[in-house]
Design a protein around this motif. Structure first.
Motif, PDB file in Angstrom:
ATOM      1  N   PHE A 178       0.816  -1.214   0.000  1.00 35.66           N
ATOM      2  CA  PHE A 178       0.000   0.000   0.000  1.00 35.66           C
ATOM      3  C   PHE A 178       0.849   1.264   0.000  1.00 35.66           C
ATOM      4  CE2 PHE A 178      -3.437  -2.871   1.369  1.00 35.66           C
ATOM      5  CZ  PHE A 178      -4.412  -2.465   0.470  1.00 35.66           C
ATOM      6  N   LYS A 179       2.090   1.180   0.417  1.00 36.52           N
ATOM      7  CA  LYS A 179       2.968   2.347   0.362  1.00 36.52           C
ATOM      8  C   LYS A 179       3.620   2.516  -1.002  1.00 36.52           C
ATOM      9  CE  LYS A 179       5.788   3.887   3.378  1.00 36.52           C
ATOM     10  NZ  LYS A 179       5.241   5.251   3.551  1.00 36.52           N
ATOM     11  N   GLU A 180       3.877   1.417  -1.716  1.00 40.68           N
ATOM     12  CA  GLU A 180       4.745   1.506  -2.886  1.00 40.68           C
ATOM     13  C   GLU A 180       4.116   1.060  -4.198  1.00 40.68           C
ATOM     14  OE1 GLU A 180       8.305  -0.602  -1.975  1.00 40.68           O
ATOM     15  OE2 GLU A 180       8.546   0.383  -0.042  1.00 40.68           O
ATOM     16  N   THR A 181       3.058   0.287  -4.155  1.00 39.27           N
ATOM     17  CA  THR A 181       2.507  -0.282  -5.390  1.00 39.27           C
ATOM     18  C   THR A 181       1.057   0.105  -5.641  1.00 39.27           C
ATOM     19  OG1 THR A 181       3.968  -2.180  -5.107  1.00 39.27           O
ATOM     20  CG2 THR A 181       2.172  -2.439  -6.672  1.00 39.27           C
ATOM     21  N   TYR A 182       0.263   0.158  -4.617  1.00 39.78           N
ATOM     22  CA  TYR A 182      -1.157   0.488  -4.752  1.00 39.78           C
ATOM     23  C   TYR A 182      -1.310   1.833  -5.470  1.00 39.78           C
ATOM     24  CZ  TYR A 182      -5.971   1.456  -3.370  1.00 39.78           C
ATOM     25  OH  TYR A 182      -7.307   1.742  -3.371  1.00 39.78           O
ATOM     26  N   PRO A 183      -2.274   1.989  -6.409  1.00 38.01           N
ATOM     27  CA  PRO A 183      -3.432   1.123  -6.713  1.00 38.01           C
ATOM     28  C   PRO A 183      -3.180   0.044  -7.773  1.00 38.01           C
ATOM     29  CG  PRO A 183      -3.666   3.168  -7.899  1.00 38.01           C
ATOM     30  CD  PRO A 183      -2.397   3.290  -7.107  1.00 38.01           C
ATOM     31  N   ASP A 184      -1.945  -0.092  -8.257  1.00 41.84           N
ATOM     32  CA  ASP A 184      -1.674  -1.228  -9.136  1.00 41.84           C
ATOM     33  C   ASP A 184      -1.935  -2.524  -8.365  1.00 41.84           C
ATOM     34  OD1 ASP A 184      -0.982   0.470 -11.130  1.00 41.84           O
ATOM     35  OD2 ASP A 184       1.183   0.183 -10.934  1.00 41.84           O
ATOM     36  N   PRO A 185      -2.269  -3.586  -9.043  1.00 41.28           N
ATOM     37  CA  PRO A 185      -2.529  -4.849  -8.340  1.00 41.28           C
ATOM     38  C   PRO A 185      -1.254  -5.399  -7.719  1.00 41.28           C
ATOM     39  CG  PRO A 185      -2.566  -5.195 -10.708  1.00 41.28           C
ATOM     40  CD  PRO A 185      -2.505  -3.708 -10.503  1.00 41.28           C
ATOM     41  N   PRO A 186      -1.372  -6.179  -6.666  1.00 42.72           N
ATOM     42  CA  PRO A 186      -0.175  -6.742  -6.029  1.00 42.72           C
ATOM     43  C   PRO A 186       0.528  -7.724  -6.942  1.00 42.72           C
ATOM     44  CG  PRO A 186      -2.181  -7.673  -5.088  1.00 42.72           C
ATOM     45  CD  PRO A 186      -2.612  -6.561  -5.970  1.00 42.72           C
ATOM     46  N   PRO A 187       1.852  -7.751  -6.921  1.00 37.64           N
ATOM     47  CA  PRO A 187       2.612  -8.673  -7.778  1.00 37.64           C
ATOM     48  C   PRO A 187       2.308 -10.126  -7.422  1.00 37.64           C
ATOM     49  CG  PRO A 187       4.037  -6.992  -6.826  1.00 37.64           C
ATOM     50  CD  PRO A 187       2.734  -6.884  -6.123  1.00 37.64           C
ATOM     51  N   CYS A 222      -9.724  -4.878  -3.239  1.00 36.04           N
ATOM     52  CA  CYS A 222      -9.012  -3.718  -3.800  1.00 36.04           C
ATOM     53  C   CYS A 222      -8.847  -3.866  -5.308  1.00 36.04           C
ATOM     54  CB  CYS A 222      -7.641  -3.573  -3.138  1.00 36.04           C
ATOM     55  SG  CYS A 222      -7.684  -2.913  -1.462  1.00 36.04           S
ATOM     56  N   ILE A 223      -8.524  -5.067  -5.759  1.00 39.19           N
ATOM     57  CA  ILE A 223      -8.344  -5.310  -7.195  1.00 39.19           C
ATOM     58  C   ILE A 223      -9.685  -5.225  -7.917  1.00 39.19           C
ATOM     59  CG2 ILE A 223      -7.505  -6.956  -8.921  1.00 39.19           C
ATOM     60  CD1 ILE A 223      -5.733  -8.140  -6.661  1.00 39.19           C
ATOM     61  N   VAL A 224     -10.736  -5.787  -7.315  1.00 33.77           N
ATOM     62  CA  VAL A 224     -12.067  -5.751  -7.928  1.00 33.77           C
ATOM     63  C   VAL A 224     -12.554  -4.312  -8.072  1.00 33.77           C
ATOM     64  CG1 VAL A 224     -14.498  -6.329  -7.542  1.00 33.77           C
ATOM     65  CG2 VAL A 224     -12.729  -8.082  -7.221  1.00 33.77           C
ATOM     66  N   LEU A 225     -12.340  -3.500  -7.046  1.00 34.23           N
ATOM     67  CA  LEU A 225     -12.796  -2.111  -7.094  1.00 34.23           C
ATOM     68  C   LEU A 225     -12.094  -1.315  -8.180  1.00 34.23           C
ATOM     69  CD1 LEU A 225     -13.128  -1.321  -3.280  1.00 34.23           C
ATOM     70  CD2 LEU A 225     -14.973  -1.621  -4.934  1.00 34.23           C
ATOM     71  N   ASN A 226     -10.919  -1.775  -8.603  1.00 34.45           N
ATOM     72  CA  ASN A 226     -10.222  -1.140  -9.717  1.00 34.45           C
ATOM     73  C   ASN A 226     -10.571  -1.794 -11.058  1.00 34.45           C
ATOM     74  OD1 ASN A 226      -8.587   1.013  -8.563  1.00 34.45           O
ATOM     75  ND2 ASN A 226      -7.548  -0.610  -7.447  1.00 34.45           N
ATOM     76  N   ARG A 227     -11.646  -2.602 -11.043  1.00 35.94           N
ATOM     77  CA  ARG A 227     -12.194  -3.217 -12.257  1.00 35.94           C
ATOM     78  C   ARG A 227     -11.214  -4.168 -12.929  1.00 35.94           C
ATOM     79  NH1 ARG A 227     -16.855  -0.402 -13.754  1.00 35.94           N
ATOM     80  NH2 ARG A 227     -17.158   1.560 -12.633  1.00 35.94           N
ATOM     81  N   ARG A 228     -10.385  -4.812 -12.162  1.00 36.29           N
ATOM     82  CA  ARG A 228      -9.454  -5.797 -12.699  1.00 36.29           C
ATOM     83  C   ARG A 228      -9.961  -7.186 -12.293  1.00 36.29           C
ATOM     84  NH1 ARG A 228      -4.441  -3.412 -13.661  1.00 36.29           N
ATOM     85  NH2 ARG A 228      -3.936  -5.411 -14.645  1.00 36.29           N
ATOM     86  N   PHE A 229     -11.073  -7.592 -12.901  1.00 34.71           N
ATOM     87  CA  PHE A 229     -11.775  -8.797 -12.434  1.00 34.71           C
ATOM     88  C   PHE A 229     -10.961 -10.065 -12.678  1.00 34.71           C
ATOM     89  CE2 PHE A 229     -15.092  -5.682 -13.684  1.00 34.71           C
ATOM     90  CZ  PHE A 229     -15.548  -5.401 -12.402  1.00 34.71           C
ATOM     91  N   LEU A 230     -10.376 -10.184 -13.870  1.00 36.82           N
ATOM     92  CA  LEU A 230      -9.569 -11.364 -14.145  1.00 36.82           C
ATOM     93  C   LEU A 230      -8.348 -11.389 -13.238  1.00 36.82           C
ATOM     94  CD1 LEU A 230      -8.932 -13.890 -15.774  1.00 36.82           C
ATOM     95  CD2 LEU A 230      -7.842 -12.422 -17.504  1.00 36.82           C
ATOM     96  N   ARG A 231      -7.729 -10.221 -13.047  1.00 36.09           N
ATOM     97  CA  ARG A 231      -6.548 -10.145 -12.190  1.00 36.09           C
ATOM     98  C   ARG A 231      -6.893 -10.535 -10.752  1.00 36.09           C
ATOM     99  NH1 ARG A 231      -1.193  -8.136 -12.705  1.00 36.09           N
ATOM    100  NH2 ARG A 231      -0.239  -8.504 -10.678  1.00 36.09           N
ATOM    101  N   SER A 232      -8.093 -10.196 -10.295  1.00 34.71           N
ATOM    102  CA  SER A 232      -8.486 -10.553  -8.931  1.00 34.71           C
ATOM    103  C   SER A 232      -8.544 -12.065  -8.763  1.00 34.71           C
ATOM    104  CB  SER A 232      -9.840  -9.929  -8.582  1.00 34.71           C
ATOM    105  OG  SER A 232     -10.883 -10.491  -9.365  1.00 34.71           O
ATOM    106  N   LEU A 233      -9.063 -12.758  -9.776  1.00 35.22           N
ATOM    107  CA  LEU A 233      -9.137 -14.223  -9.702  1.00 35.22           C
ATOM    108  C   LEU A 233      -7.754 -14.851  -9.799  1.00 35.22           C
ATOM    109  CD1 LEU A 233     -12.265 -14.828 -11.970  1.00 35.22           C
ATOM    110  CD2 LEU A 233     -12.165 -14.826  -9.475  1.00 35.22           C
ATOM    111  N   LEU A 234      -6.913 -14.317 -10.692  1.00 34.41           N
ATOM    112  CA  LEU A 234      -5.559 -14.842 -10.827  1.00 34.41           C
ATOM    113  C   LEU A 234      -4.740 -14.590  -9.551  1.00 34.41           C
ATOM    114  CD1 LEU A 234      -4.760 -13.765 -14.496  1.00 34.41           C
ATOM    115  CD2 LEU A 234      -5.286 -16.080 -13.674  1.00 34.41           C
TER     116      LEU A 234
END
Length: 529
Positions: A178-187, A222-234
């Motif tokens: 949350f300090k360095e990457t957000y709002p990008d999805p976590p690696p 957090c990922i879903v709220l950024n509309r990254r639905f496939l990324r949230s499942l992965l």
């Protein structure tokens, strides 16, 4: 599909907050790691009964784990050959400890030291995410002393103690994200690594898994709220993949031993069905309140940092993203739910919750930074941990609740006195009747040859098989010696020995001994010839 580099720096602040007055080098990291190890070893010498300064760790849980580890070292399979409630990774740690010292807790002390050193190192890294490393150095000895002198540390060698470094590792990863990457999805690498940590915690004590459930749920939303639905499942898949990696060795082990059904039944299903205590939601809420109150009021420093932690979580200064602060609350809420949701509230449960006070330490250190106008030099900050140990070690010796047991002579303990009697019989067999392991398996070195080598914390009405089998062992005269232990203050009716014990066995030794404030009558019986 977009991907983000692991731990991309969006704030411009490095993972360790080295200020202009701090030398930034790998040598500093090594020095801090070495300090964590040394301070862990010195403080645990006083705080844990596993320490060589103590005659014995007389805690029933610690002896149960050690007996399970010893059984594994001798080819017995947990749950199938020896029935117990905790996870196989915890037993394996005690197998390694048994190989170091087969009739003492010296090996356990070694692994407690390593575990707590890793915990301290990640606490340091958490503080250094928000303040210069100079301030994290200031906190280390005092934070360590507060943690190890809590009533929830109890005797040492709890499952919670071995889970704490895993929790600190994942807490650091969450904050750094949350300090360095957000709002990008976590690696994916971060998710996989923390899935491994969650899997390890699951096979130590699965009720502590609530923290990681909240951890992954928060990131998922957090990922879903950024509309990254496939990324949230992965992302969930990567996390679960890490848990699967942690589980694979145990699936192979129990599969080869053809003991997967017993593993699942004893560790998962039996705990779920029989270990919990029936209580209302109101009862559980009050239980949490009482346990928090008992620990916070016992330690003024824990109370202060616990209150200051509120400013960290509800303010924007330290962790600006609201999602990050809500994620912290989510992990804590699910951890508390997992720990106390079963309706039981043993004092040592709180040990795994206390690390969240690190956020109060960050606020406190930040106040110190502002009060001193950040004039603290690295040389002075590096000297404080050494001076801090010189302060907290004598205070720990004076006030820690375990220290008085250091003065007890080994030969005066019932466990050692009874062991000398048993050792006169070659290849003797032993049954610990009606209670958790009292430590006689440890002092004699005997490997139990009974599945129900002890009584679990299950009521007879819900799980009669445990005591029915122990009584059968006595009726069949299968044990050379039987140990009973009954509390004078609060005897357990399920623990009273059957009439056959007096008919088939002679009482050869008896001793009263205090454990956790209660007086227990230990009686050793020997099979009549």
């Amino acid at each position: 599909m977009q991907t983000s580099p692991p731990f991309r720096k969006s704030s411009g602040q490095p993972p360790f907050a080295y200020g202009p007055k701090t030398p930034s080098s790998s040598a500093v990291r090594l020095i801090i790691a070495a300090y964590c190890l040394v301070s862990s070893a010195l403080l645990l010498l006083l705080c844990t009964k596993s320490s060589p300064l103590y005659p014995l760790n007389d805690w029933v849980d610690a002896n149960s784990f050690f007996t399970m580890g010893k059984g594994m070292a001798h080819g017995l399979v947990p749950y199938r050959d020896l029935f117990e409630q905790k996870g196989p990774l915890l037993y394996f740690i005690h197998t390694l400890a048994y190989w170091i010292s087969d009739r003492s807790f010296l090996g356990v002390y070694v692994f407690e030291t390593i575990s707590f050193a890793f915990f301290l190192y990640y606490i340091h890294k958490i503080v250094a995410l928000f303040l210069d490393v100079r301030y994290s150095l200031l906190a280390l000895p005092f934070f360590a002393a507060v943690m190890l002198n809590l009533p929830s540390f109890t005797h040492g060698d709890s499952a919670e103690e071995f889970t704490m470094p895993l929790l600190a590792f994942s807490l650091y990863a969450l904050l750094r994200y949350f300090k360095e990457t957000y709002p990008d999805p976590p690696p994916y690498a971060m998710l996989l690594a923390n899935g491994v940590a969650a899997g390890m915690a699951m096979w130590i004590k699965y009720s502590l898994l609530g923290f990681w459930f909240g951890w992954m749920a928060a990131l998922f939303f957090c990922i879903v709220l950024n509309r990254r639905f496939l990324r949230s499942l992965l992302s969930c898949g990567a996390f679960l993949g890490g848990m699967a990696l942690s589980s694979l060795p145990w699936i192979v082990y129990f599969g080869v031993q053809r003991a997967i059904p017993q593993w699942i039944d004893a560790y998962i299903l039996a705990n779920f069905r029989f270990y919990g205590k029936e209580s209302t939601l109101e009862d559980k809420v009050w239980l949490v309140i009482y346990r928090f109150r008992d620990n916070l009021l016992h330690s003024p420093m824990l109370l202060l940092t616990g209150l200051l932690a509120i400013f960290f979580v509800f303010g924007r200064k330290y962790l600006p993203p609201l999602a990050g602060r809500l994620s912290l609350l989510t992990t804590l809420a699910f951890l508390v739910l997992g720990v106390y949701g079963g309706g039981r509230g043993y004092v040592y449960y709180f040990m795994v919750i206390a690390p969240f006070t690190v956020f109060g330490w960050i606020v406190l250190l930040d106040l110190l930074r502002r009060a001193t106008k950040d004039r603290l030099t690295f040389r002075f900050a590096a000297a404080v941990p050494v001076l801090g140990l010189l302060i907290v070690l004598p205070l720990t010796y004076l006030f820690n609740g375990n220290v008085p047991m250091m003065k007890v002579a080994r030969e005066d303990l019932a466990q050692n006195r009874f062991a000398r009697i048993i050792e006169q019989t070659p290849n003797a067999t032993l049954l610990n009747y009606g209670s958790l392991d009292r430590g006689l398996y440890t002092t004699t070195g005997i490997v139990p040859n009974y599945r129900y080598f002890q009584k679990q914390n299950f009521a007879y009405a819900s799980f009669p098989e445990n005591m029915d089998e122990q009584r059968r062992y006595i009726r069949e005269r299968s044990a050379d010696f039987v140990l009973t232990s009954l509390s004078r203050q609060d005897p357990d009716p399920d623990s009273y020995p059957p009439p056959e014990l007096a008919e088939l066995y002679d009482s050869v030794a008896r001793q009263e001994q205090v454990f956790e404030g209660e007086t227990f009558v230990y009686t050793l019986y020997q099979l009549k010839k």
